[in-house]
Design an enzyme around this catalytic site. Structure first.
Site, PDB file in Angstrom:
ATOM      1  N   ASP A  50       0.830  -1.211   0.000  1.00  0.00           N
ATOM      2  CA  ASP A  50       0.000   0.000   0.000  1.00  0.00           C
ATOM      3  C   ASP A  50       0.863   1.260   0.000  1.00  0.00           C
ATOM      4  O   ASP A  50       1.442   1.615   1.030  1.00  0.00           O
ATOM      5  CB  ASP A  50      -0.906  -0.029   1.240  1.00  0.00           C
ATOM      6  CG  ASP A  50      -1.798   1.203   1.345  1.00  0.00           C
ATOM      7  OD1 ASP A  50      -2.000   1.892   0.328  1.00  0.00           O
ATOM      8  OD2 ASP A  50      -2.275   1.473   2.461  1.00  0.00           O
TER       9      ASP A  50
ATOM     10  N   ASP B  37      -1.957   6.011  -5.028  1.00  0.00           N
ATOM     11  CA  ASP B  37      -2.211   5.102  -3.909  1.00  0.00           C
ATOM     12  C   ASP B  37      -2.579   3.709  -4.401  1.00  0.00           C
ATOM     13  O   ASP B  37      -3.707   3.478  -4.835  1.00  0.00           O
ATOM     14  CB  ASP B  37      -3.327   5.691  -3.039  1.00  0.00           C
ATOM     15  CG  ASP B  37      -3.660   4.837  -1.830  1.00  0.00           C
ATOM     16  OD1 ASP B  37      -2.934   3.860  -1.563  1.00  0.00           O
ATOM     17  OD2 ASP B  37      -4.648   5.160  -1.139  1.00  0.00           O
TER      18      ASP B  37
END
Length: 312
Positions: free
Chosen positions: A13, A203
């Site tokens: 992530d 992201d």
């Protein structure tokens, strides 16, 4: 992770900065344990050490809380002994459910964003001299391609994955630890929408693209047949051939129509991969995998830069 070492499946992530896996005594907020996952603790690891501090992280979807610990981890064959990270003693169902295919999460934003207050694994690898620079690079696979060719590279870029003539590198303008770059323009079917002064947080842990309300409306106004669903989402024809492209540092990156058509609603209507919502004011976009599947993406903590290139 641990001694003896066991494999954990970890979600990578770029939009957070904490590493955690489930604790052996993990409880789900939905009741019961934390599902069919691999867990870490004193029962499974002789090198596990509880530091007596707590952490909690709230994500766009889901949250965890637990203990800050030290244990040995090996990342891509590189050993970090006594690395400090977290074990979750409490997880929301977004993480604890049996259907969740990963055991934990590795945040690879800058460590200034860390709720645990510790270096990320890529920073720790660079600090230990195991890689030259704190670079993380991502090739995200597309399920529809049936190639399972996703790859993460620590310490550099995989030159076999992208066209070097399309590689652009630009400054990270994020102040808090996110990877955020200036976005030159947004176009639909070659038509520049005139959206100036925008930035994008890149992201990997976000599925969709979330744009400010006015920008999301402008994008869909240029897509024939698109309409708002009245709840921040948009409906587009499943057979649309609209090409939405984002430009960074002079290089245009088009979003594959298969990624724009995110989910089928009925025979003709599909949910758009671009939705609306406020991330940080009227000029900040949150750009997730709907876009990132279409580019090679690399972050450099050492230089505080972001790179994108077209995939090959």
């Amino acid at each position: 992770m641990g001694t003896p070492p066991r494999d954990f499946l970890i979600l990578m992530d770029s939009g957070s900065a904490d590493l955690w896996v489930g604790s052996e005594n993990c409880q789900s907020q939905a009741g019961g344990g934390c599902g069919n996952h691999q867990f870490l603790g004193t029962q499974s690891s002789s090198t596990f050490k509880d530091l007596g501090k707590q952490f909690e992280v709230t994500y766009g979807t889901g949250a965890v809380a637990g203990d800050i610990i030290q244990d040995n981890i090996v990342v891509a064959g590189l050993a970090l002994n006594g690395h400090t990270f977290g074990v979750a003693t409490e997880e929301t169902q977004d993480f604890s459910d049996d259907s969740v295919p990963f055991d934990g999460l590795m945040g690879l934003a800058q460590s200034s964003l860390s709720q645990q207050g510790v270096p990320t694994p890529v920073e720790a690898l660079a600090n230990a001299g195991l890689i030259d620079e704190a670079i993380t690079s991502y090739k995200i696979s597309r399920l529809a391609d049936n190639k399972n060719d996703g790859e993460i590279t620590f310490g550099g870029l995989d030159q076999t994955k992208f066209d070097p003539n399309t590689l652009v590198t630009f400054d990270n303008v994020g102040q808090t630890g996110f990877w955020e770059g200036a976005m030159d323009s947004v176009s639909v079917n070659g038509q520049d929408l005139g959206l100036q002064g925008r930035t994008a947080i890149l992201d990997t842990g976000t599925t969709l693209i979330v744009a400010p309300d006015a920008d999301a409306a402008a994008v869909h106004a240029a897509i024939p047949g698109a309409q708002s669903d009245g709840q921040g989402g948009f409906i587009i024809p499943c057979n649309t051939n609209a090409s939405v492209a984002l430009t960074f540092s002079g290089q245009e990156f088009a979003i594959d129509t298969r990624d724009l058509v995110f989910a089928q609603i009925d025979d003709k209507n599909c949910a758009s991969g671009i939705s609306s919502g406020e991330i940080d004011g009227a000029t900040t976009w949150l750009v997730g995998d709907v876009f990132l599947k279409n580019a090679y993406f690399s972050t450099d903590v050492t230089k505080n830069t972001i790179s994108l290139a077209k995939l090959v």
